[in-house]
Design a protein around this motif. Structure first.
Motif, mmCIF file in Angstrom:
data_model
loop_
_atom_site.group_PDB
_atom_site.id
_atom_site.type_symbol
_atom_site.label_atom_id
_atom_site.label_comp_id
_atom_site.label_asym_id
_atom_site.label_seq_id
_atom_site.Cartn_x
_atom_site.Cartn_y
_atom_site.Cartn_z
ATOM 1 N N GLY A 123 0.816 -1.211 0.000
ATOM 2 C CA GLY A 123 0.000 0.000 0.000
ATOM 3 C C GLY A 123 0.851 1.263 0.000
ATOM 4 O O GLY A 123 0.566 2.215 -0.735
ATOM 5 N N LYS A 124 1.904 1.255 0.806
ATOM 6 C CA LYS A 124 2.782 2.430 0.860
ATOM 7 C C LYS A 124 3.483 2.643 -0.468
ATOM 8 O O LYS A 124 3.572 3.782 -0.972
ATOM 9 C CB LYS A 124 3.797 2.256 1.982
ATOM 10 C CG LYS A 124 3.196 2.335 3.373
ATOM 11 C CD LYS A 124 4.263 2.130 4.440
ATOM 12 C CE LYS A 124 3.639 2.176 5.836
ATOM 13 N NZ LYS A 124 4.661 1.942 6.897
ATOM 14 N N ALA A 125 3.986 1.552 -1.053
ATOM 15 C CA ALA A 125 4.706 1.671 -2.327
ATOM 16 C C ALA A 125 3.775 2.115 -3.449
ATOM 17 O O ALA A 125 4.145 2.965 -4.272
ATOM 18 C CB ALA A 125 5.352 0.321 -2.672
ATOM 19 N N ALA A 126 2.586 1.554 -3.494
ATOM 20 C CA ALA A 126 1.652 1.903 -4.564
ATOM 21 C C ALA A 126 1.178 3.347 -4.432
ATOM 22 O O ALA A 126 1.000 4.046 -5.439
ATOM 23 C CB ALA A 126 0.465 0.953 -4.541
ATOM 24 N N GLY A 127 0.961 3.794 -3.198
ATOM 25 C CA GLY A 127 0.501 5.157 -2.990
ATOM 26 C C GLY A 127 1.540 6.193 -3.358
ATOM 27 O O GLY A 127 1.200 7.327 -3.717
ATOM 28 N N LYS A 128 2.839 5.830 -3.297
ATOM 29 C CA LYS A 128 3.921 6.768 -3.597
ATOM 30 C C LYS A 128 4.439 6.620 -5.029
ATOM 31 O O LYS A 128 5.354 7.343 -5.430
ATOM 32 C CB LYS A 128 5.064 6.553 -2.610
ATOM 33 C CG LYS A 128 4.719 6.892 -1.173
ATOM 34 C CD LYS A 128 5.897 6.623 -0.250
ATOM 35 C CE LYS A 128 5.554 6.963 1.195
ATOM 36 N NZ LYS A 128 6.698 6.663 2.121
ATOM 37 N N ARG A 129 3.884 5.655 -5.775
ATOM 38 C CA ARG A 129 4.374 5.427 -7.133
ATOM 39 C C ARG A 129 4.159 6.669 -7.995
ATOM 40 O O ARG A 129 3.096 7.264 -7.994
ATOM 41 C CB ARG A 129 3.654 4.225 -7.757
ATOM 42 C CG ARG A 129 4.199 3.832 -9.136
ATOM 43 C CD ARG A 129 3.464 2.610 -9.662
ATOM 44 N NE ARG A 129 2.064 2.908 -9.923
ATOM 45 C CZ ARG A 129 1.606 3.427 -11.064
ATOM 46 N NH1 ARG A 129 2.454 3.714 -12.048
ATOM 47 N NH2 ARG A 129 0.319 3.662 -11.218
ATOM 48 N N LYS A 130 5.182 7.030 -8.727
ATOM 49 C CA LYS A 130 5.114 8.222 -9.577
ATOM 50 C C LYS A 130 4.053 8.022 -10.648
ATOM 51 O O LYS A 130 4.017 7.000 -11.325
ATOM 52 C CB LYS A 130 6.480 8.466 -10.225
ATOM 53 C CG LYS A 130 6.532 9.768 -11.023
ATOM 54 C CD LYS A 130 7.928 10.008 -11.569
ATOM 55 C CE LYS A 130 7.984 11.314 -12.360
ATOM 56 N NZ LYS A 130 9.359 11.560 -12.909
ATOM 57 N N GLY A 131 3.197 8.976 -10.768
ATOM 58 C CA GLY A 131 2.158 8.926 -11.779
ATOM 59 C C GLY A 131 0.900 8.207 -11.341
ATOM 60 O O GLY A 131 -0.016 8.025 -12.145
ATOM 61 N N ALA A 132 0.858 7.782 -10.080
ATOM 62 C CA ALA A 132 -0.333 7.072 -9.603
ATOM 63 C C ALA A 132 -1.548 7.994 -9.618
ATOM 64 O O ALA A 132 -1.464 9.166 -9.223
ATOM 65 C CB ALA A 132 -0.101 6.542 -8.200
ATOM 66 N N SER A 133 -2.658 7.479 -10.082
ATOM 67 C CA SER A 133 -3.895 8.264 -10.127
ATOM 68 C C SER A 133 -4.491 8.402 -8.734
ATOM 69 O O SER A 133 -4.105 7.690 -7.796
ATOM 70 C CB SER A 133 -4.900 7.588 -11.058
ATOM 71 O OG SER A 133 -5.296 6.341 -10.501
ATOM 72 N N LYS A 134 -5.464 9.297 -8.609
ATOM 73 C CA LYS A 134 -6.146 9.456 -7.326
ATOM 74 C C LYS A 134 -6.854 8.163 -6.922
ATOM 75 O O LYS A 134 -6.892 7.805 -5.741
ATOM 76 C CB LYS A 134 -7.154 10.596 -7.408
ATOM 77 C CG LYS A 134 -6.521 11.977 -7.503
ATOM 78 C CD LYS A 134 -7.590 13.060 -7.502
ATOM 79 C CE LYS A 134 -6.963 14.447 -7.557
ATOM 80 N NZ LYS A 134 -7.990 15.518 -7.555
ATOM 81 N N ALA A 135 -7.394 7.462 -7.926
ATOM 82 C CA ALA A 135 -8.076 6.196 -7.635
ATOM 83 C C ALA A 135 -7.094 5.160 -7.086
ATOM 84 O O ALA A 135 -7.415 4.413 -6.148
ATOM 85 C CB ALA A 135 -8.752 5.663 -8.903
ATOM 86 N N THR A 136 -5.905 5.119 -7.648
ATOM 87 C CA THR A 136 -4.898 4.169 -7.179
ATOM 88 C C THR A 136 -4.413 4.535 -5.786
ATOM 89 O O THR A 136 -4.208 3.659 -4.942
ATOM 90 C CB THR A 136 -3.714 4.114 -8.154
ATOM 91 O OG1 THR A 136 -4.154 3.536 -9.392
ATOM 92 C CG2 THR A 136 -2.583 3.272 -7.599
ATOM 93 N N VAL A 137 -4.234 5.820 -5.544
ATOM 94 C CA VAL A 137 -3.814 6.260 -4.206
ATOM 95 C C VAL A 137 -4.873 5.869 -3.176
ATOM 96 O O VAL A 137 -4.556 5.391 -2.079
ATOM 97 C CB VAL A 137 -3.565 7.777 -4.187
ATOM 98 C CG1 VAL A 137 -3.338 8.263 -2.755
ATOM 99 C CG2 VAL A 137 -2.359 8.122 -5.052
ATOM 100 N N ALA A 138 -6.131 6.061 -3.524
ATOM 101 C CA ALA A 138 -7.216 5.694 -2.609
ATOM 102 C C ALA A 138 -7.250 4.189 -2.401
ATOM 103 O O ALA A 138 -7.459 3.699 -1.277
ATOM 104 C CB ALA A 138 -8.554 6.182 -3.169
ATOM 105 N N ALA A 139 -7.033 3.423 -3.471
ATOM 106 C CA ALA A 139 -7.016 1.966 -3.358
ATOM 107 C C ALA A 139 -5.840 1.506 -2.506
ATOM 108 O O ALA A 139 -5.947 0.539 -1.740
ATOM 109 C CB ALA A 139 -6.955 1.342 -4.748
ATOM 110 N N ALA A 140 -4.713 2.193 -2.626
ATOM 111 C CA ALA A 140 -3.537 1.849 -1.826
ATOM 112 C C ALA A 140 -3.809 2.098 -0.343
ATOM 113 O O ALA A 140 -3.410 1.304 0.521
ATOM 114 C CB ALA A 140 -2.342 2.668 -2.289
ATOM 115 N N ARG A 141 -4.514 3.179 -0.062
ATOM 116 C CA ARG A 141 -4.861 3.469 1.331
ATOM 117 C C ARG A 141 -5.830 2.415 1.876
ATOM 118 O O ARG A 141 -5.750 2.022 3.044
ATOM 119 C CB ARG A 141 -5.482 4.861 1.434
ATOM 120 C CG ARG A 141 -4.477 5.988 1.225
ATOM 121 C CD ARG A 141 -5.153 7.348 1.222
ATOM 122 N NE ARG A 141 -4.189 8.440 1.061
ATOM 123 C CZ ARG A 141 -4.524 9.705 0.837
ATOM 124 N NH1 ARG A 141 -5.818 10.043 0.749
ATOM 125 N NH2 ARG A 141 -3.583 10.624 0.698
ATOM 126 N N ALA A 142 -6.738 1.950 1.014
ATOM 127 C CA ALA A 142 -7.678 0.906 1.429
ATOM 128 C C ALA A 142 -6.932 -0.390 1.746
ATOM 129 O O ALA A 142 -7.301 -1.120 2.667
ATOM 130 C CB ALA A 142 -8.707 0.666 0.328
#
Length: 211
Positions: A123-142
């Motif tokens: 989750g931490k890695a996906a949320g910080k990935r360069k170019g991640a969309s808002k949907a991906t950031v939210a999914a990473a937090r979930a």
């Protein structure tokens, strides 16, 4: 007529004790009052210990259900993150590969605790990935949230398991005293019959045989 036996099991002892003590309310038990009182005290202690076992088992079962439901939440969170990242153009089979993580199916096959540990890092890695969309950031937090919840719920299991073991030990320690008091009451009722208290043993310990 069938003679009531202890059954040599928690359920058998509980049932036999209740039957005998209920029957004792309707007969003259003065010849065996001391033994009956001793058995009643022992049975109350055993019944209380048995009830404690059942409460401990139920509490553990409830928590196991919570953990199992949390595992479903973990799997759904991982799948949701995978779908969001795949929607951004990453490999569908394993959109987590660029982050150094195994495929979603492999993560979901891990044990509850191990999966939670991997998910926190994912989750931490996906949320910080360069170019991640808002949907991906939210999914990473979930993903992180589901993993954190799992870790909290898993911590509740060992104390409940310990309480269950302690309850079993307490009940087991009272089993032999119960058996002894039950046998002593039986002997006392038979002896009282020999001394003239006719029908006492049958009233306490015998019931019509089942067809």
């Amino acid at each position: 007529m069938a003679t009531i036996q202890s059954g040599h099991s928690p359920g058998g002892r509980a049932g036999a004790g209740v039957q005998v003590l209920e029957a004792a309310r309707g007969v003259d038990v003065r010849p065996i009052k001391k033994r009956l009182d001793a058995f009643a005290r022992t049975h109350r202690a055993y019944a209380a210990a048995d009830a404690k076992v059942r409460r401990a088992e139920e509490a553990l079962r409830r928590q196991q259900v919570v953990v199992a439901e949390g595992d479903v939440d973990q799997n759904e969170a991982v799948d949701g993150l995978a779908a969001s990242m795949a929607g951004e153009g990453l490999q569908r089979q394993n959109p987590f590969k660029p982050l150094g993580f195994p495929a979603p199916s492999r993560i979901n096959d891990l044990g509850y605790g191990k999966q939670a540990q991997v998910m926190l890092r994912l989750g931490k890695a996906a949320g910080k990935r360069k170019g991640a969309s808002k949907a991906t950031v939210a999914a990473a937090r979930a993903v992180e949230k589901a993993a954190q919840l799992m870790q909290r719920e898993l911590k509740k299991v060992p104390p409940l398991e310990q309480s269950r073991r302690a309850a079993f030990a307490q009940r087991d320690a009272l089993a032999q005293p119960w058996e002894g008091a039950f046998a002593a009451l039986k002997r006392g009722a038979r002896a009282a019959e020999d001394d003239g208290a006719r029908g006492l043993f049958a009233a306490l310990f015998q019931r019509p045989a089942r067809a």
